[in-house]
Design an enzyme around this catalytic site. Structure first.
Site, mmCIF file in Angstrom:
data_model
loop_
_atom_site.group_PDB
_atom_site.id
_atom_site.type_symbol
_atom_site.label_atom_id
_atom_site.label_comp_id
_atom_site.label_asym_id
_atom_site.label_seq_id
_atom_site.Cartn_x
_atom_site.Cartn_y
_atom_site.Cartn_z
ATOM 1 N N SER A 88 0.806 -1.226 0.000
ATOM 2 C CA SER A 88 0.000 0.000 0.000
ATOM 3 C C SER A 88 0.838 1.274 0.000
ATOM 4 O O SER A 88 0.308 2.352 -0.240
ATOM 5 C CB SER A 88 -0.950 0.012 1.200
ATOM 6 O OG SER A 88 -0.221 0.142 2.416
ATOM 7 N N LYS A 161 1.047 4.428 6.852
ATOM 8 C CA LYS A 161 0.503 5.330 5.831
ATOM 9 C C LYS A 161 1.212 6.684 5.939
ATOM 10 O O LYS A 161 2.018 6.917 6.821
ATOM 11 C CB LYS A 161 -1.011 5.538 6.012
ATOM 12 C CG LYS A 161 -1.855 4.264 6.078
ATOM 13 C CD LYS A 161 -1.918 3.515 4.764
ATOM 14 C CE LYS A 161 -2.791 2.258 4.897
ATOM 15 N NZ LYS A 161 -2.725 1.407 3.679
#
Length: 287
Positions: A88, A161
């Protein structure tokens, strides 16, 4: 004794000794415990060797214990290694990278837009993954080494993230050129995986107090804040700051990918501070 008589040094020759036999002190019979007895030092040497071995073992145990304690302190309050389990964050981070996280962020050091952060799952972001056992001995050793910080955390309950918005920021996707805007300022994001767009999902949110808005660099393969904000306000999709473990500062494995994870220099430099909503004056109660 006349001047023609020989003089003998003590121990060199004894006239009463058998003829032709020197009076060698080392050849004389020895009493038990005589310091000249070669068998006398055998037990002492064995005891000395055993004592040296025992001291070496004690020193080794002390050094290992101190190393484990130091590693635990460092892992608990300063830095910790984490394993990257997904794509991701490509191409900034790829599957199986190991990163070091600075645990002084947040807290001692403030969060900033563009920081890559590791955080605990704020609520069912991660699907359950069955445990894989390598046997009780190996599993136990890995758990202990991970606990004290000598092995990277497997990230079973953590995500990684990039921070896009801080508390109070208004984030919108997207402007006419397809850029995200933060507090009305469009941002250019060089870290996005080539071929991806800033977001295929349109949204307009305001980050609540005490939270941050996070997105993965591989936008088409990242279930980030956008996917966990059903009411579209940012309240549920934003991550509580107290869930953040720290800021990822470096890739440490594999060696050929090693390097610092710096913030983007110009992406957020023109973003203004979030607007302060002024309190409305209380209605007048006079005539």
């Amino acid at each position: 004794m006349t001047s023609n008589e020989a003089r003998f040094e003590s121990g060199q020759f004894e006239p009463d000794a058998p003829q032709g036999t020197p009076a060698d002190p080392a050849a004389q019979p020895r009493e038990p415990g005589d310091p000249r007895d070669p068998d006398r030092d055998g037990p002492n040497r064995a005891r000395s060797a055993a004592g040296a071995a025992g001291a070496a073992i004690r020193e080794f145990v002390v050094v290992v214990a101190m190393a484990l304690a130091l590693s635990f302190v460092v892992k608990t309050w300063l830095i910790q290694a984490f394993y990257i389990p997904s794509g991701s964050m490509e191409d900034t981070l790829i599957l199986n990278d190991r990163v070091v996280v600075n645990k002084l962020v947040p807290g001692v050091v403030d969060l900033q837009r563009g920081d890559i952060v590791v955080f605990e799952d704020p609520g069912e972001w991660l699907s359950s993954v069955p445990d894989v056992s390598h046997g009780p001995v190996r599993d136990g050793v890995e758990q202990v080494l991970s606990f004290v910080g000598l092995l990277p955390n497997t990230s079973d309950n953590h995500l990684i993230k990039r921070v896009i918005g801080l508390p109070g920021d208004k984030i919108v996707c997207c402007d006419a050129q397809g850029h995200l805007t933060v507090n009305g300022a469009p941002i250019t994001e060089p870290y996005i995986k080539p071929g991806d767009v800033p977001s295929s999902i349109t949204f307009s949110i305001t980050v609540p107090a005490g939270k941050v808005w996070v997105m993965g660099d591989h936008r088409s393969d990242s279930e980030d804040s956008r996917f966990h904000d059903p009411d579209g306000t940012g309240a549920q999709g934003s991550v509580p700051i107290d869930h953040i473990t720290g800021r990822a500062v470096a890739i440490v494995w594999p060696f050929d990918r090693g390097g610092w994870l710096s913030r983007p220099e110009t992406t957020f430099d023109k973003v203004p501070a979030p607007a302060v909503v002024s309190k409305q004056p209380a209605p007048s109660t006079g005539p």
